[in-house]
Design a protein around this motif. Structure first.
Motif, PDB file in Angstrom:
ATOM      1  N   ASP A  32       0.823  -1.204   0.000  1.00 34.77           N
ATOM      2  CA  ASP A  32       0.000   0.000   0.000  1.00 34.77           C
ATOM      3  C   ASP A  32       0.860   1.257   0.000  1.00 34.77           C
ATOM      4  OD1 ASP A  32      -2.351  -1.400  -0.083  1.00 34.77           O
ATOM      5  OD2 ASP A  32      -2.908  -1.035   2.018  1.00 34.77           O
ATOM      6  N   ALA A  33       1.943   1.234   0.768  1.00 38.53           N
ATOM      7  CA  ALA A  33       2.834   2.392   0.812  1.00 38.53           C
ATOM      8  C   ALA A  33       3.452   2.645  -0.559  1.00 38.53           C
ATOM      9  CB  ALA A  33       3.924   2.184   1.858  1.00 38.53           C
ATOM     10  N   ALA A  34       3.842   1.563  -1.248  1.00 40.69           N
ATOM     11  CA  ALA A  34       4.448   1.704  -2.582  1.00 40.69           C
ATOM     12  C   ALA A  34       3.452   2.272  -3.590  1.00 40.69           C
ATOM     13  CB  ALA A  34       4.963   0.352  -3.060  1.00 40.69           C
ATOM     14  N   ARG A  35       2.169   1.909  -3.435  1.00 44.30           N
ATOM     15  CA  ARG A  35       1.136   2.380  -4.369  1.00 44.30           C
ATOM     16  C   ARG A  35       0.515   3.698  -3.936  1.00 44.30           C
ATOM     17  NH1 ARG A  35      -0.603  -3.224  -3.980  1.00 44.30           N
ATOM     18  NH2 ARG A  35      -2.231  -2.508  -2.537  1.00 44.30           N
ATOM     19  N   GLY A  36       0.879   4.173  -2.764  1.00 42.53           N
ATOM     20  CA  GLY A  36       0.293   5.409  -2.266  1.00 42.53           C
ATOM     21  C   GLY A  36      -1.162   5.264  -1.865  1.00 42.53           C
ATOM     22  N   VAL A  37      -1.552   4.053  -1.456  1.00 39.55           N
ATOM     23  CA  VAL A  37      -2.942   3.818  -1.060  1.00 39.55           C
ATOM     24  C   VAL A  37      -3.220   4.530   0.258  1.00 39.55           C
ATOM     25  CG1 VAL A  37      -4.633   2.068  -0.392  1.00 39.55           C
ATOM     26  CG2 VAL A  37      -3.006   1.598  -2.243  1.00 39.55           C
ATOM     27  N   PRO A  38      -4.235   5.395   0.311  1.00 44.53           N
ATOM     28  CA  PRO A  38      -4.537   6.071   1.577  1.00 44.53           C
ATOM     29  C   PRO A  38      -5.171   5.115   2.573  1.00 44.53           C
ATOM     30  CG  PRO A  38      -6.184   6.616  -0.070  1.00 44.53           C
ATOM     31  CD  PRO A  38      -5.137   5.801  -0.779  1.00 44.53           C
ATOM     32  N   ILE A  39      -4.974   5.387   3.829  1.00 46.59           N
ATOM     33  CA  ILE A  39      -5.567   4.586   4.883  1.00 46.59           C
ATOM     34  C   ILE A  39      -6.074   5.541   5.955  1.00 46.59           C
ATOM     35  CG2 ILE A  39      -3.462   4.293   6.247  1.00 46.59           C
ATOM     36  CD1 ILE A  39      -4.304   1.343   6.634  1.00 46.59           C
ATOM     37  N   LYS A  40      -7.215   5.214   6.556  1.00 48.09           N
ATOM     38  CA  LYS A  40      -7.815   6.108   7.536  1.00 48.09           C
ATOM     39  C   LYS A  40      -6.874   6.316   8.719  1.00 48.09           C
ATOM     40  CE  LYS A  40     -11.849   6.772  10.515  1.00 48.09           C
ATOM     41  NZ  LYS A  40     -12.081   8.150  10.057  1.00 48.09           N
ATOM     42  N   THR A  41      -6.702   7.558   9.097  1.00 48.17           N
ATOM     43  CA  THR A  41      -5.877   7.886  10.246  1.00 48.17           C
ATOM     44  C   THR A  41      -6.725   7.828  11.508  1.00 48.17           C
ATOM     45  OG1 THR A  41      -4.476   9.330   8.902  1.00 48.17           O
ATOM     46  CG2 THR A  41      -4.394   9.626  11.289  1.00 48.17           C
ATOM     47  N   LEU A  42      -6.351   6.976  12.438  1.00 51.96           N
ATOM     48  CA  LEU A  42      -7.040   6.884  13.714  1.00 51.96           C
ATOM     49  C   LEU A  42      -6.238   7.634  14.771  1.00 51.96           C
ATOM     50  CD1 LEU A  42      -8.062   3.103  13.857  1.00 51.96           C
ATOM     51  CD2 LEU A  42      -9.408   5.030  13.027  1.00 51.96           C
ATOM     52  N   SER A  43      -6.928   8.334  15.645  1.00 54.99           N
ATOM     53  CA  SER A  43      -6.241   8.997  16.748  1.00 54.99           C
ATOM     54  C   SER A  43      -5.714   7.948  17.719  1.00 54.99           C
ATOM     55  CB  SER A  43      -7.202   9.934  17.483  1.00 54.99           C
ATOM     56  OG  SER A  43      -8.187   9.182  18.179  1.00 54.99           O
ATOM     57  N   ASP A  44      -4.747   8.365  18.526  1.00 57.97           N
ATOM     58  CA  ASP A  44      -4.230   7.448  19.548  1.00 57.97           C
ATOM     59  C   ASP A  44      -5.362   6.971  20.458  1.00 57.97           C
ATOM     60  OD1 ASP A  44      -1.721   7.827  18.503  1.00 57.97           O
ATOM     61  OD2 ASP A  44      -1.117   9.307  19.999  1.00 57.97           O
ATOM     62  N   ARG A  45      -6.277   7.874  20.796  1.00 58.24           N
ATOM     63  CA  ARG A  45      -7.399   7.509  21.663  1.00 58.24           C
ATOM     64  C   ARG A  45      -8.276   6.446  21.001  1.00 58.24           C
ATOM     65  NH1 ARG A  45     -10.892  12.215  24.365  1.00 58.24           N
ATOM     66  NH2 ARG A  45      -8.848  12.475  25.351  1.00 58.24           N
ATOM     67  N   GLN A  46      -8.516   6.567  19.695  1.00 54.26           N
ATOM     68  CA  GLN A  46      -9.323   5.574  18.990  1.00 54.26           C
ATOM     69  C   GLN A  46      -8.636   4.211  18.962  1.00 54.26           C
ATOM     70  OE1 GLN A  46      -9.763   8.170  15.407  1.00 54.26           O
ATOM     71  NE2 GLN A  46     -11.865   7.405  15.360  1.00 54.26           N
ATOM     72  N   VAL A  47      -7.324   4.211  18.716  1.00 54.75           N
ATOM     73  CA  VAL A  47      -6.584   2.949  18.678  1.00 54.75           C
ATOM     74  C   VAL A  47      -6.653   2.265  20.039  1.00 54.75           C
ATOM     75  CG1 VAL A  47      -4.336   1.870  18.344  1.00 54.75           C
ATOM     76  CG2 VAL A  47      -5.052   3.733  16.838  1.00 54.75           C
ATOM     77  N   VAL A  48      -6.444   3.026  21.107  1.00 55.84           N
ATOM     78  CA  VAL A  48      -6.497   2.458  22.458  1.00 55.84           C
ATOM     79  C   VAL A  48      -7.898   1.951  22.771  1.00 55.84           C
ATOM     80  CG1 VAL A  48      -6.325   3.017  24.911  1.00 55.84           C
ATOM     81  CG2 VAL A  48      -4.554   3.783  23.326  1.00 55.84           C
ATOM     82  N   ALA A  49      -8.927   2.699  22.371  1.00 53.37           N
ATOM     83  CA  ALA A  49     -10.304   2.275  22.628  1.00 53.37           C
ATOM     84  C   ALA A  49     -10.609   0.963  21.914  1.00 53.37           C
ATOM     85  CB  ALA A  49     -11.275   3.359  22.188  1.00 53.37           C
ATOM     86  N   GLU A  50     -10.150   0.817  20.671  1.00 46.92           N
ATOM     87  CA  GLU A  50     -10.382  -0.429  19.939  1.00 46.92           C
ATOM     88  C   GLU A  50      -9.615  -1.587  20.573  1.00 46.92           C
ATOM     89  OE1 GLU A  50      -9.874  -0.210  15.736  1.00 46.92           O
ATOM     90  OE2 GLU A  50     -11.535   1.204  15.458  1.00 46.92           O
ATOM     91  N   LEU A  51      -8.414  -1.322  21.054  1.00 43.14           N
ATOM     92  CA  LEU A  51      -7.647  -2.368  21.732  1.00 43.14           C
ATOM     93  C   LEU A  51      -8.352  -2.826  23.006  1.00 43.14           C
ATOM     94  CD1 LEU A  51      -4.045  -0.967  21.277  1.00 43.14           C
ATOM     95  CD2 LEU A  51      -4.806  -3.215  20.513  1.00 43.14           C
ATOM     96  N   ASN A  52      -8.855  -1.887  23.789  1.00 44.00           N
ATOM     97  CA  ASN A  52      -9.555  -2.252  25.018  1.00 44.00           C
ATOM     98  C   ASN A  52     -10.825  -3.044  24.724  1.00 44.00           C
ATOM     99  OD1 ASN A  52      -7.654  -1.049  26.681  1.00 44.00           O
ATOM    100  ND2 ASN A  52      -8.713   0.918  26.749  1.00 44.00           N
ATOM    101  N   ALA A  53     -11.534  -2.651  23.667  1.00 36.27           N
ATOM    102  CA  ALA A  53     -12.748  -3.383  23.296  1.00 36.27           C
ATOM    103  C   ALA A  53     -12.409  -4.793  22.832  1.00 36.27           C
ATOM    104  CB  ALA A  53     -13.501  -2.626  22.201  1.00 36.27           C
ATOM    105  N   ALA A  54     -11.341  -4.937  22.063  1.00 35.36           N
ATOM    106  CA  ALA A  54     -10.922  -6.261  21.600  1.00 35.36           C
ATOM    107  C   ALA A  54     -10.490  -7.124  22.777  1.00 35.36           C
ATOM    108  CB  ALA A  54      -9.785  -6.134  20.588  1.00 35.36           C
ATOM    109  N   ALA A  55      -9.797  -6.518  23.745  1.00 32.66           N
ATOM    110  CA  ALA A  55      -9.377  -7.270  24.929  1.00 32.66           C
ATOM    111  C   ALA A  55     -10.592  -7.760  25.712  1.00 32.66           C
ATOM    112  CB  ALA A  55      -8.495  -6.406  25.818  1.00 32.66           C
ATOM    113  N   ARG A  56     -11.648  -6.987  25.723  1.00 35.88           N
ATOM    114  CA  ARG A  56     -12.841  -7.375  26.486  1.00 35.88           C
ATOM    115  C   ARG A  56     -13.698  -8.373  25.710  1.00 35.88           C
ATOM    116  NH1 ARG A  56     -15.517  -5.288  31.064  1.00 35.88           N
ATOM    117  NH2 ARG A  56     -16.955  -6.937  31.686  1.00 35.88           N
ATOM    118  N   HIS A  57     -13.987  -8.078  24.445  1.00 32.90           N
ATOM    119  CA  HIS A  57     -14.998  -8.823  23.704  1.00 32.90           C
ATOM    120  C   HIS A  57     -14.437  -9.695  22.577  1.00 32.90           C
ATOM    121  CE1 HIS A  57     -17.982  -6.542  25.897  1.00 32.90           C
ATOM    122  NE2 HIS A  57     -17.438  -5.407  25.492  1.00 32.90           N
ATOM    123  N   GLY A  58     -13.139  -9.684  22.360  1.00 37.56           N
ATOM    124  CA  GLY A  58     -12.552 -10.514  21.323  1.00 37.56           C
ATOM    125  C   GLY A  58     -13.038 -10.140  19.935  1.00 37.56           C
TER     126      GLY A  58
END
Length: 370
Positions: free
Chosen positions: A271-297
């Motif tokens: 993706d980096a070689a092709r310049g494919v854009p990817i959604k930028t998540l805030s640090d808070r969003q990344v942490v929130a998703e990690l906590n949710a995954a830890a709880r609910h798999g």
């Protein structure tokens, strides 16, 4: 046929040559056969193994770590993972304990009194107290990258997928003698380390190095090795090291995590070689998703970084697979995981069936060699 042969047969027909190497470090518990409690037998197990370079001490005397070589295909990796687990398990059995693959100690860990006699571990304990004695076990996957500059780009593009890796690997629902309600209780405990955090969206290797140096200067890390980002540039090898995962209950689970990690690194590079854009998540969003995954798999919600749609990790994986450069081995292994359940789901089944802590430890030990 042993566990390694079974997994090798599963993946050999669909794991052709790869351009990126992969290696895996796995952490394990030693549990006493008589009562299921942590067994402080690691020094004796290591002595019995005669200095095998692939099986090493960990922070606590009831833990061991195994390390594969640099692998080029999943068949080779599966055989090494299985061999190391079997060697360590046989030595543990001779000393009256089980080798167990679980992210957390099922029954009350003894704390810092069980610390391994190593100056590094004692310094970490002096700096960080009880967090250094939590005795959690992770799976660390190293994927070779051509340069550190490219590695930093990869880290940025991996941020949205860290929660999916955690959800897939979740294998620590039982702690302190109860079902905690978490798929990965380990993640909650491990995140207490001051440097156990997602990688930032750094622009260059120089920016990455500056962030590491800052953590050391301000006392949050002892040195580069103790900067425990969930994904990082390895301080010892030319690799991206993914550290967010629980240690995996079975060999095939570990092979899946290695295959998935390497596929995501491959995708990030492409993706980096092709310049494919990817959604930028805030640090808070990344942490929130990690906590949710830890709880609910896998049932936890996450944002698809390509479409910005929120969906469970199960659905996100279905959307992601066609984008992978070589999806076949990962798709096969995910399909097999769906049939048997995640490590957390299987642990809960064993917990309900076991009746006693020693029986639960015995069931975990059996699953560890599959």
């Amino acid at each position: 046929m042993g566990a390694g042969g079974t997994v090798a047969t599963t993946v050999a027909r669909c794991s052709g040559s790869r351009t990126l190497t992969v290696g895996v470090e796995e952490e394990f518990l030693l549990l006493d056969r008589a009562d299921g409690r942590p067994a402080l037998s690691a020094p004796a197990v290591l002595a019995l193994l005669g200095g095998d370079p692939h099986i090493k001490a960990e922070a606590m005397r009831y833990q061991l770590e195994t390390v594969t070589g640099v692998c080029t295909d999943l068949e080779q990796l599966a055989e090494e993972l299985s061999r190391h687990r079997m060697l360590a398990s046989r030595a543990a059995e001779e000393l009256g304990c089980h080798l167990v693959a679980s992210g957390t100690v099922p029954r009350h860990p003894p704390g810092l009194s069980a610390l391994t006699a190593d100056a590094r571990y004692h310094e970490l304990a002096a700096r960080h107290g009880l967090v250094a004695g939590s005795g959690t076990c992770g799976c660390h996957v190293h994927v070779g990258v051509p340069s550190r500059e490219l590695g930093v780009q990869v880290l940025t593009r991996l941020r949205p997928f860290l929660a999916t890796l955690l959800a897939l690997s979740a294998n620590s629902p039982i702690a302190d003698g109860v079902d905690t309600g978490w798929a990965s209780r380990r993640h909650r405990q491990w995140s207490r380390w001051p440097t156990a955090a997602p990688p930032r969206a750094w622009r260059s290797a120089a920016d990455y190095d500056a962030a590491v140096c800052h953590l050391i200067r301000c006392g949050r890390a002892m040195d580069e090795r103790s900067v425990y980002f969930h994904a990082r540039l390895s301080p010892r090898y030319p690799t991206v090291e993914l550290r967010v995962m629980d240690t995996c209950l079975s060999v095939e689970d570990a092979v899946l995590m290695a295959a998935m990690a390497r596929a995501l690194v491959c995708l990030a590079i492409a993706d980096a070689a092709r310049g494919v854009p990817i959604k930028t998540l805030s640090d808070r969003q990344v942490v929130a998703e990690l906590n949710a995954a830890a709880r609910h798999g896998l049932d936890a919600l996450a944002v698809d970084p390509y479409t910005s749609r929120a969906m469970p990790h199960r659905a996100l994986l279905e959307h992601l697979l066609p984008r992978l450069p070589e999806p076949e081995p990962v798709a096969l292994l995910i399909d097999r995981l769906a049939g048997r359940g995640t490590g957390a789901a299987r642990q809960r089944t064993m917990w309900s069936e076991a009746g006693t802590p020693p029986r639960f430890a015995q069931l975990l030990a059996g699953a560890t060699l599959r």
